[in-house]
Design a protein around this motif. Structure first.
Motif, PDB file in Angstrom:
ATOM      1  N   ALA A 118      46.418  54.663 128.542  1.00 30.65           N
ATOM      2  CA  ALA A 118      45.637  55.796 129.163  1.00 30.65           C
ATOM      3  C   ALA A 118      44.740  55.446 130.618  1.00 30.65           C
ATOM      4  O   ALA A 118      44.775  56.270 131.277  1.00 30.65           O
ATOM      5  N   LEU A 119      44.743  53.996 130.635  1.00 29.24           N
ATOM      6  CA  LEU A 119      44.135  53.690 131.930  1.00 29.24           C
ATOM      7  C   LEU A 119      45.272  53.648 133.089  1.00 29.24           C
ATOM      8  O   LEU A 119      44.755  53.523 134.158  1.00 29.24           O
ATOM      9  N   ARG A 120      46.337  53.835 132.849  1.00 23.16           N
ATOM     10  CA  ARG A 120      47.614  53.701 133.659  1.00 23.16           C
ATOM     11  C   ARG A 120      47.606  52.328 134.235  1.00 23.16           C
ATOM     12  O   ARG A 120      48.004  52.222 135.260  1.00 23.16           O
ATOM     13  N   ARG A 121      47.715  51.393 133.130  1.00 23.81           N
ATOM     14  CA  ARG A 121      47.694  50.075 133.670  1.00 23.81           C
ATOM     15  C   ARG A 121      48.527  49.467 132.754  1.00 23.81           C
ATOM     16  O   ARG A 121      49.034  49.996 131.696  1.00 23.81           O
ATOM     17  N   ASP A 122      49.451  48.216 133.215  1.00 22.29           N
ATOM     18  CA  ASP A 122      50.457  47.645 132.620  1.00 22.29           C
ATOM     19  C   ASP A 122      49.742  46.367 131.753  1.00 22.29           C
ATOM     20  O   ASP A 122      48.885  45.657 132.534  1.00 22.29           O
ATOM     21  N   PRO A 123      50.093  46.122 130.556  1.00 22.92           N
ATOM     22  CA  PRO A 123      49.699  44.978 129.725  1.00 22.92           C
ATOM     23  C   PRO A 123      49.819  43.683 130.653  1.00 22.92           C
ATOM     24  O   PRO A 123      49.328  42.670 130.720  1.00 22.92           O
ATOM     25  N   ALA A 124      50.950  43.713 131.548  1.00 24.40           N
ATOM     26  CA  ALA A 124      51.031  42.591 132.390  1.00 24.40           C
ATOM     27  C   ALA A 124      50.151  42.238 133.514  1.00 24.40           C
ATOM     28  O   ALA A 124      50.115  41.090 133.942  1.00 24.40           O
ATOM     29  N   ALA A 125      49.408  42.976 133.536  1.00 25.27           N
ATOM     30  CA  ALA A 125      48.324  42.767 134.705  1.00 25.27           C
ATOM     31  C   ALA A 125      47.421  41.635 134.181  1.00 25.27           C
ATOM     32  O   ALA A 125      46.805  40.977 134.881  1.00 25.27           O
TER      33      ALA A 125
END
Length: 324
Positions: A118-125
């Motif tokens: 929902a935050l438009r982030r990728d867990p790989a960040a």
């Protein structure tokens, strides 16, 4: 021993978010008047019981109603954001309230996988956390970036950075970068001793803007409940454990108090007890002694207290009783 406060911005049963934030205002004013060094807020998302999803906004408001105390994030979960965004947010705060803003940084997402999406982030960040910390520091110091991008506000504010963690990773990164380290021993104490030893052993002084070098600085956190009536403090500690069992182990169900107590009687109870291993509970004199013992055992430079009592009278009273 400097004492600071961590406000989890808890939303109690039957309490509105607005009411919770009014209580946070009360705590900020008390901390400002009572000699606490700093007051931090932690980024959490998709948690109905915690209202600190936007630490920068909370910090801005609390800074406006206080005059002395340092305010900061404990912490911003950097994988949720671009370094430039955080540099601009906290650079703005530093320009508005010079000398009063801290920026603690964590690698955890501060929510579940659905929240991350929902935050438009990728867990790989999370894997780029060390690189992002360095980029953020360069923005805040005004060091030229290869891209030519400048944080405005932000550049030249040199907002103090703190690495937060509950594992050896954070300790190692803080040591490598020569930054202060804050250990989350108020809820995840298992690796505390190892992390402290690693931080101290591997610390590498980093140059400061004034030509000096950084030195190790360790903050440890402890949950606290203090009341003149020890029975009240102990009862509040049990209610806290019950709430943690409901929040962490209900698996989507709404548990009754009796069901939560049944969970606490088994393996879940042992896990909750481990989470609260360094909690200090009892009369004010007893809690102060426990905090002193904890500080001595860890060799901490500062202790950050996290009032835990669900009862707001006891919650605010704890900070009052333990004020420096």
């Amino acid at each position: 021993m400097p004492l600071s406060l961590l406000d989890l911005a808890q939303v109690g049963p039957g309490e509105t978010v607005a009411a919770s934030l009014r209580h946070s205002e009360d705590l900020a004013r008390l901390a400002d008047d009572s000699g606490y060094r700093r007051l931090w807020y932690a980024e959490h998302h998709n948690m109905a019981a915690i209202a600190s999803s936007a630490p920068a906004v909370l910090i801005a408001h609390m800074a406006a109603i206080t005059t002395r105390i340092r305010l900061g994030a404990g912490g911003v979960m950097l994988p949720n954001h671009s370094p430039l965004t955080i540099a601009e947010q906290f650079g703005t705060l530093a320009e508005l309230y010079p000398g009063r803003i801290d920026l603690g940084l964590g690698r955890a997402p501060g929510g579940d996988r659905a929240t991350f999406a929902a935050l438009r982030r990728d867990p790989a960040a999370a894997e780029s956390f060390p690189r992002d910390v360095v980029e953020l520091q360069r923005y805040l110091r005004g060091v030229p970036q290869e891209s030519g991008v400048v944080a405005t506000p932000g550049a030249g504010t040199d907002v103090p950075l703190y690495i937060l963690g509950s594992s050896l990773f954070g300790a190692q990164l803080a040591a490598y970068l020569g930054l202060p380290y804050a250990f989350a021993s108020h809820f995840a104490p298992a690796a505390l001793e190892q992390a402290i030893a690693l931080y101290r052993t591997e610390f590498r002084p980093a140059p400061t803007l004034d030509g000096g070098e950084t030195e190790p600085y360790l903050i440890v956190a402890a949950g606290v409940i203090a009341d003149d009536d020890e029975a009240v403090a102990l009862e509040q500690a049990h209610v806290t454990k019950r709430q943690r069992a409901k929040h962490l182990f209900a698996r989507g169900r709404r548990l009754t108090d009796a069901e939560a107590d049944d969970l606490l009687a088994g393996p879940v109870g042992r896990q909750v007890e481990e989470m609260m291993h360094h909690a200090a509970v009892g009369t004010p004199a007893r809690v102060r002694a426990q905090i002193a013992d904890f500080a001595s055992a860890t060799g901490a430079d500062e202790v950050m207290l996290a009032p835990m009592a669900p009862d707001r009278r006891v919650w605010l009273g704890t900070a009052t009783h333990l004020a420096p």
